[in-house]
Design a protein around this motif. Structure first.
Motif, short mmCIF file in Angstrom:
data_model
loop_
_atom_site.label_atom_id
_atom_site.label_comp_id
_atom_site.label_asym_id
_atom_site.label_seq_id
_atom_site.Cartn_x
_atom_site.Cartn_y
_atom_site.Cartn_z
N LEU A 239 -82.86 57.94 53.15
CA LEU A 239 -83.00 58.66 54.10
C LEU A 239 -82.82 58.37 55.66
O LEU A 239 -82.79 58.95 56.60
CB LEU A 239 -84.28 59.41 54.09
N THR A 240 -82.94 56.90 55.46
CA THR A 240 -82.67 56.08 56.81
C THR A 240 -81.42 55.29 56.81
O THR A 240 -81.12 54.31 57.36
CB THR A 240 -83.76 55.20 57.04
N SER B 183 -87.48 61.62 65.72
CA SER B 183 -86.28 62.30 65.36
C SER B 183 -86.30 62.67 63.85
O SER B 183 -85.72 63.67 63.44
CB SER B 183 -85.15 61.78 65.89
N LYS B 184 -86.78 61.82 63.11
CA LYS B 184 -87.24 61.85 61.66
C LYS B 184 -88.48 61.38 61.24
O LYS B 184 -88.84 60.37 61.59
CB LYS B 184 -86.11 61.00 60.93
N ILE C 104 -90.67 61.42 57.94
CA ILE C 104 -90.55 61.28 56.41
C ILE C 104 -91.93 61.44 55.79
O ILE C 104 -92.83 60.42 55.93
CB ILE C 104 -89.80 60.22 55.92
N THR D 294 -87.80 56.75 63.64
CA THR D 294 -87.93 57.34 62.28
C THR D 294 -89.69 56.77 61.89
O THR D 294 -89.76 55.63 62.19
CB THR D 294 -86.85 56.72 61.39
N THR E 155 -89.79 66.13 58.72
CA THR E 155 -88.25 66.82 58.71
C THR E 155 -87.85 66.26 57.34
O THR E 155 -86.79 67.07 56.83
CB THR E 155 -87.45 65.91 59.61
N ASP E 156 -88.38 65.55 56.46
CA ASP E 156 -87.94 65.23 55.30
C ASP E 156 -89.27 64.93 54.61
O ASP E 156 -90.31 64.38 54.86
CB ASP E 156 -87.14 63.96 55.18
#
Length: 372
Positions: free
Chosen positions: A248-249, A210-211, A213, A187, A231-232
């Motif tokens: 978000l995590t 994978s993420k 932000i 992340t 992604t965010d």
């Protein structure tokens, strides 16, 4: 030959006719094709970076070699080159250890913006010597630069693309690949989505995060971040920014937080956004008179890593050609990064647009003939 020159801190940049001096043995004369505008350039004009003036602005650039000094052998007239914003000797302990951006020989010259082997390489209409930012001073129609700042590039790469690879792309990707060493499935929180931050975003995407932000108060920059792989999206104005990232995590925090804002408040927030074993990379350069405050107990009771990544901890002679190959193969988005182009006479307009958040990456188009 026109150049964008800072004469007084806080005053508009002046576009003046300059003359270049005769080449030293290690110099290269480059007819500029394009130059990028970076926040660091503006920081010289505002005084946030208290570098010596008068100075020709610009440290992102690309162009055509017109003449080389007697000891220069790696490029010849007619070659296309991109500029490195840092000088390195290749022999000191830092260069030998693979960290040429920390070169003991090159850093003093870069910060003084003065050629290693002599006086200024440009003069203004009054005959006054002019420093060249990072020894290159790219926002000019023609420049004399140290030979090891000139990196040969393929002739089919547009000058504006090569110019922004010289700093924004290299700094952003280097922070991901060289310094943070982002792992697949991790992340990443990216704080600040300007020219450098967007390259952090796409670097994290390429690394397999994978993420991703993206944190920025400007809606257009968040939209750009989504196009580059975020992604965010987090708007700091919508509530506590740290709480938004933690939510978000799953309350854990990000594995990596990479900031490119240049604010001590943001650095403190980045620390809090990171997980207990997270890595925080600081790219933004704040005013030298301010400092951040972190809990020493918080440091002792965690395994967080807080680090800088000057110029993305890059190896310019290796990384700039590599990133251009990634662009040519379609892996890197660089054309999409360049949202505004200007003539050199519009330098102050470009700076105003940067302040207003109207551009992702701005480029000055100089001598563009013969290039697609």
């Amino acid at each position: 030959m026109k150049a964008a020159v800072v004469y007084e801190v806080g005053k508009p940049v002046q576009v003046v006719d300059i003359k270049t001096t005769a080449l030293g043995d290690n110099d290269v004369l480059v007819r500029m094709g394009a130059a990028g505008l970076c926040h660091s350039d503006v920081s010289v004009q505002t005084g946030a970076l208290p570098w010596p003036i008068p100075m020709v602005l610009g440290h992102e650039g690309a162009g055509t070699v017109e003449q080389v000094g007697a000891r220069v052998t790696h490029v010849v007239p007619g070659d296309h080159v991109a500029m490195s914003a840092v000088l390195n000797c290749g022999r000191c302990r830092y260069c030998m250890n693979g960290t040429p951006t920390l070169c003991a020989w090159g850093r003093p010259y870069m910060f003084e913006s003065l050629a290693p082997d002599g006086p200024e390489r440009a003069t203004d209409p009054q005959g006054a010597g002019l420093r060249q930012m990072c020894c290159v001073g790219t926002i000019a129609e023609s420049v004399v630069i140290p030979g090891n700042a000139a990196i040969k590039i393929p002739k089919d790469v547009p000058f504006q693309v090569a110019a922004v690879v010289g700093c924004a792309v290299t700094t952003g990707l280097g922070a991901v690949f060289r310094r943070a060493k982002v792992q697949p499935g991790s992340t990443v929180a990216v704080v600040g989505c300007g020219g450098v931050g967007l390259n952090v975003v796409q670097g994290a995407r390429i690394a397999g995060a994978s993420k991703i932000i993206a944190v920025d108060p400007v809606p257009s920059k968040r939209e750009f971040a989504a196009k580059f792989g975020a992604t965010d999206l987090v708007n700091p104005s919508a509530g506590d920014v740290v709480e938004q990232v933690l939510a978000l995590t799953d309350g854990i925090g990000a594995d990596y937080v990479i900031e490119s804002v240049g604010s001590t408040e943001v650095v403190q927030q980045a620390w809090e956004m990171a997980g207990v074993d997270g890595t925080i990379v600081v790219l933004g350069v704040p005013d030298p008179s301010v400092s951040a405050s972190l809990s020493v107990q918080g440091i002792a009771l965690s395994q967080k890593i807080l680090t800088g990544a000057f110029y993305g901890s890059a190896r310019p002679q290796e990384d700039i050609p590599k990133y251009l190959e990634m662009y040519r193969s379609g892996v890197l988005k660089i054309d999409e990064l360049i949202t505004n182009t200007y003539a050199i006479e519009e330098v102050n307009e470009a700076i105003e647009d940067m302040h207003a958040g109207l551009s992702a990456k701005s480029v000055f188009l100089l001598n563009q003939d013969g290039v697609s």
